[in-house]
Enzyme design. Structure first.
Site, PDB file in Angstrom:
ATOM      1  N   CYS A  91       0.858  -1.188   0.000  1.00 33.84           N
ATOM      2  CA  CYS A  91       0.000   0.000   0.000  1.00 33.84           C
ATOM      3  C   CYS A  91       0.890   1.233   0.000  1.00 33.84           C
ATOM      4  O   CYS A  91       2.120   1.151   0.056  1.00 33.84           O
ATOM      5  CB  CYS A  91      -0.928   0.005   1.215  1.00 33.84           C
ATOM      6  SG  CYS A  91      -0.061   0.065   2.800  1.00 33.84           S
ATOM      7  N   CYS A  94       3.505   1.588   2.763  1.00 33.33           N
ATOM      8  CA  CYS A  94       4.765   0.859   2.576  1.00 33.33           C
ATOM      9  C   CYS A  94       5.725   1.681   1.730  1.00 33.33           C
ATOM     10  O   CYS A  94       6.927   1.748   2.024  1.00 33.33           O
ATOM     11  CB  CYS A  94       4.500  -0.487   1.913  1.00 33.33           C
ATOM     12  SG  CYS A  94       3.507  -1.623   2.902  1.00 33.33           S
ATOM     13  N   ASP A 498       7.751  11.767 -39.565  1.00 33.79           N
ATOM     14  CA  ASP A 498       8.950  11.057 -39.967  1.00 33.79           C
ATOM     15  C   ASP A 498       8.859  10.786 -41.469  1.00 33.79           C
ATOM     16  O   ASP A 498       7.766  10.857 -42.052  1.00 33.79           O
ATOM     17  CB  ASP A 498       9.052   9.747 -39.174  1.00 33.79           C
ATOM     18  CG  ASP A 498      10.245   8.918 -39.590  1.00 33.79           C
ATOM     19  OD1 ASP A 498      11.333   9.497 -39.756  1.00 33.79           O
ATOM     20  OD2 ASP A 498      10.085   7.701 -39.758  1.00 33.79           O
ATOM     21  N   ASP A 670       7.553   5.518 -37.004  1.00 34.50           N
ATOM     22  CA  ASP A 670       7.366   4.075 -37.139  1.00 34.50           C
ATOM     23  C   ASP A 670       8.482   3.235 -36.546  1.00 34.50           C
ATOM     24  O   ASP A 670       8.387   2.013 -36.544  1.00 34.50           O
ATOM     25  CB  ASP A 670       7.230   3.701 -38.623  1.00 34.50           C
ATOM     26  CG  ASP A 670       8.558   3.801 -39.371  1.00 34.50           C
ATOM     27  OD1 ASP A 670       9.286   4.790 -39.133  1.00 34.50           O
ATOM     28  OD2 ASP A 670       8.865   2.905 -40.170  1.00 34.50           O
ATOM     29  N   ASP A 674      12.058   6.727 -33.369  1.00 30.89           N
ATOM     30  CA  ASP A 674      10.971   7.703 -33.166  1.00 30.89           C
ATOM     31  C   ASP A 674      10.306   7.562 -31.807  1.00 30.89           C
ATOM     32  O   ASP A 674       9.486   8.418 -31.443  1.00 30.89           O
ATOM     33  CB  ASP A 674       9.907   7.534 -34.260  1.00 30.89           C
ATOM     34  CG  ASP A 674      10.471   7.728 -35.658  1.00 30.89           C
ATOM     35  OD1 ASP A 674      11.225   8.688 -35.849  1.00 30.89           O
ATOM     36  OD2 ASP A 674      10.160   6.911 -36.538  1.00 30.89           O
TER      37      ASP A 674
END
Length: 778
Positions: A91, A94, A498, A670, A674
């Site tokens: 939690c 912690c 691009d 792509d 990038d």
């Protein structure tokens, strides 16, 4: 009972971990006693007031702590960084305890823990061996730490996904069964009161546990928001569901004509399904980042000083050491090429569509593929410090930043939910204290007001539009991968494209030349035995060419079969060179002929660029390809702003520059090169055929080959935002009419439910308008 802070712990529970203890004992073991003393000694006993449960998770391990110093990475002389996977983080308390305890250590500069991944990042100044002291401290507190690796990331338990799956199963099961009972009541006009009462209680028997258990993800989020003194959509959802359940229970108690357990459970099932889909998408992103890091988990061939070669894990190789990279093998570490020139496929790192010659002494980034002869390289960065690790960290940071993006519905909920609470409370107090009704009677119009203002319509106002739009885009080849993608895509004002693989096809195509069909067939027969991109392109131009079974490939040079040769100019005995990629062919008896190639533009690239401009967007091109090639493509497409030779850092810097100037850039790319820019952009789109990492960093992915889907997606996003705003406006406007009637006691709970349902139906019907492509696909 003894009380530690706000948590009541039975006398038979350990004061530290909450485990079972012997009679009259305070601790279950010496480890817990020592850990409790350490927490108090550090002045961090507030941990016991903060934690949400005492489940025994913090019991110190009897085993010695795992050595960690070897995993520390030097960021600078005397400055160290260490990434750990910590078990036992259950939690927020912690996380607070770990960070505060480590921050108290001398030389510690930063200690940051993430609850979702249980990843702990430490930075300190001093000796490397200090890592062992930190491991000991964590072990004494009851936490187990090991060096963080991609394997840890892949194996980490996804508690949220399991919780949502379990809640969805409960909600779906409960909703179906409650609906069966409710249908009987709806159509049972001749049903007796005793039978109807039995059906109501049967629906309550199924519906109440379902609402209590399946709604926990929303209730927890709502409580966390209220503790932080704010509201979100989960507060509105929890309020509506619980109010509906309460009124339904009241109707079952007095055997009224109808109850609405079916509506509450069905709403929970629908909302949980959407949330689980979102979580699954983010889980795929995390796995893809893990796969990126796992690239560095493989073996590399390290060259020893005595000339021997040994296979070792990539993570053990240090800067300055030399490695041997075989032909066709992917480089796992950033390195510099030594000795002879090489030929590398740099598409994943620079965007170059064709293999590029690399001179000795030139840097080669991890991810490149050796397309030539075996090469010797000198490592320049360890795995944890290299470009792939940096990209993975950037993606994690970007995901966290986008996760903080406030949705349109949550913005509306900030004002809507407090107003609902004030109206309901005011209605109750007005009838009770002002009109003198009993509190039971005053509760009826108050609950009716809550039902009328139930945020079901508001809760589905945005998701309904998103679901319809996402489905319409998917059928047109656009995959939406982020829950806030449409909102951010609608707000862009600048597009960065691009080149390779985005505006171009990303693969070489054969150009017309001074060769005959016979020359092409003979050359393609040699090319059939090679995996070189130019050979593949040549074969694509003549796929029926027969295979030369006697062909032999000379890595980095070409193919030979008897006197026939296909490859570089030098391999074929030609002195001529050109600016375009070329394969030379000779059959040994005639003059060599040249097969020239180019990366062709996508057929709709020009139309897509013009469509983006028609949307009022500025367009520029940013590519890692050669400036001359980028300039030619920019001229063909009419793009005035462009830059060639842009390395991944330059792309990220350009996106950061645009954001600093107040712009909202859209990045379209792509490749791995990038990914950094995609992650930093306000919105990101992966081009057709993009690599997995680019798709992870993006908000949308173009699945087909049509680039025109990009402007179409932007139009769809803008229309979706307009429809979502209309839905929210309608949900709020209808309350302006319905709420006063409910407050005045003119609307019964049954009428309130009918009005609430009609508002939801109206919202859904308006959302279905996003399905019609006529207005946004032009």
């Amino acid at each position: 009972m003894s009380v530690i802070g706000r948590i009541a712990i039975p006398t038979a529970a350990c004061a530290h971990c909450g485990g079972t203890v012997a009679a009259d004992a305070r601790y279950c073991c010496a480890g817990c006693e020592a850990a409790h003393g350490l927490v108090e000694g550090l002045g961090l006993d507030a941990f016991y007031r903060r934690r949400s449960a005492a489940d025994g998770a913090l019991r110190p391990d009897a085993a010695p702590p795992v050595p960690l110093a070897a995993a520390a990475v030097a960021e600078a002389p005397g400055l160290w960084r260490l990434d750990l996977m910590v078990s036992g983080l259950r939690c927020g308390a912690c996380v607070w305890l770990v960070e505060q305890a480590l921050a108290a250590e001398p030389d510690m500069l930063a200690a940051r823990a993430a609850l979702t991944t249980r990843r702990l990042t430490l930075r300190w100044r001093g000796e490397r061996e200090r890592a062992e002291d930190f491991a000991t401290l964590l072990d004494r507190l009851g936490f187990r730490a090991v060096p963080f690796t991609p394997a840890c990331l892949r194996a980490a338990e996804d508690a949220e996904t399991r919780s949502l799956t379990r809640a969805l199963g409960i909600a779906a099961f409960g909703a179906m069964n409650v609906m069966l009972v409710s249908v009987a009541v709806w159509v049972g006009d001749d049903m007796g009161t005793e039978t109807r009462g039995f059906m109501h209680w049967l629906a309550a028997l199924i519906g109440l546990p379902t609402i209590a258990l399946a709604g926990l993800p929303f209730y927890r989020s709502a409580l966390a928001a209220l503790r932080a003194r704010r509201t979100n959509m989960d507060v509105a959802i929890s309020l509506g569901v619980l109010a509906t359940a309460a009124m339904s229970l009241s109707e079952a108690w007095r055997n009224g004509p109808f109850t609405w357990f079916d509506g509450a459970t069905t709403l929970l099932a629908l909302l949980l399904a959407g949330r689980l889909l979102d979580r699954t998408a983010r889980g795929r992103a995390g796995r893809a980042v893990a796969e990126l890091l796992a690239l560095q988990d493989g073996m590399v061939r390290r060259l020893m000083p005595d000339g021997r070669a040994e296979d070792v894990p990539a993570g053990t190789v240090r800067p300055g050491e030399r490695i041997l990279l075989a032909a066709g093998e992917r480089l796992r570490l950033d390195a510099v090429l030594e000795d002879a020139p090489g030929l590398f496929d740099l598409a994943a790192t620079t965007g170059e569509s064709l293999p590029q010659p690399v001179a000795p002494g030139a840097a080669v980034m991890a991810g490149a593929v050796n397309m030539g002869a075996p090469a010797v390289l000198r490592v320049t960065a360890a795995a944890a410090e290299g470009s792939l690790a940096a990209t993975a960290r950037l993606l994690e940071q970007a995901a966290a930043a986008r996760g903080r993006f406030v949705t349109l519905a949550d913005k509306a909920a900030r004002l809507y939910v407090p107003t609902v609470l004030v109206v309901a409370a005011g209605t109750f107090l007005g009838w009770w204290l002002g009109a003198g009704l009993g509190w039971q009677a005053a509760l009826v119009p108050a609950v009716a007001a809550l039902i009328v203002t139930c945020p079901c319509g508001l809760a589905i106002a945005v998701p309904a539009v998103q679901v319809v739009t996402v489905g319409a885009l998917f059928r047109r080849g656009v995959l939406v991968t982020s829950p806030t993608a449409l909102e951010r895509l609608a707000g862009i004002d600048h597009v960065v494209l691009d080149k390779t693989g985005t505006l171009t096809c990303g693969r070489p195509c054969l150009l017309p030349g001074d060769w005959t069909p016979e020359d092409l067939s003979a050359a393609a027969g040699l090319a059939r035995g090679s995996r070189h991109p130019l050979a593949r392109a040549l074969l694509a131009a003549c796929p029926e060419a027969p295979l030369r079974r006697d062909a032999v490939e000379h890595p980095g040079q070409g193919m030979a079969a008897g006197a026939a040769r296909l490859g570089s100019a030098r391999f074929c005995g030609v002195a001529a060179k050109g600016d375009t990629p070329v394969l030379w062919f000779t059959d040994g008896s005639s003059e060599p002929v040249a097969f020239r190639f180019a990366d062709a533009l996508r057929p709709d690239a020009r139309a897509a660029v013009e469509a983006l401009r028609s949307l009022g967007l500025a367009v520029e091109m940013l590519s890692g390809d050669a400036p001359a090639t980028v300039a030619r493509v920019a001229a063909e497409l009419g793009i005035e702003a462009w830059e060639g030779g842009a390395i991944p850092e330059a792309k990220r810097a350009r996106i950061a520059e645009l954001r600093a100037a107040g712009r909202h850039p859209l990045m379209v790319g792509d490749g791995i090169n990038d990914a950094g820019a995609l992650a930093l952009a306000h919105a990101a789109v992966a081009a057709p055929g993009a690599q997995d990492l680019a798709q992870v960093a993006a908000d949308l992915a173009l699945r087909g080959e049509a680039l025109l889907a990009l402007p179409e997606a932007i139009r769809a996003a803008r229309r979706a935002q307009a429809l979502a705003r209309q839905n929210i406006a309608f949900s709020l406007a209808y309350n302006l009419v319905a709420v006063p009637a409910a407050v005045a006691g003119l609307v019964t709970p049954l009428g309130a439910a009918a009005v609430m349902a009609s508002s939801s139906i109206a919202v859904i019907l308006n959302a279905l308008r996003a399905e019609r492509p006529g207005r946004w696909m032009r």
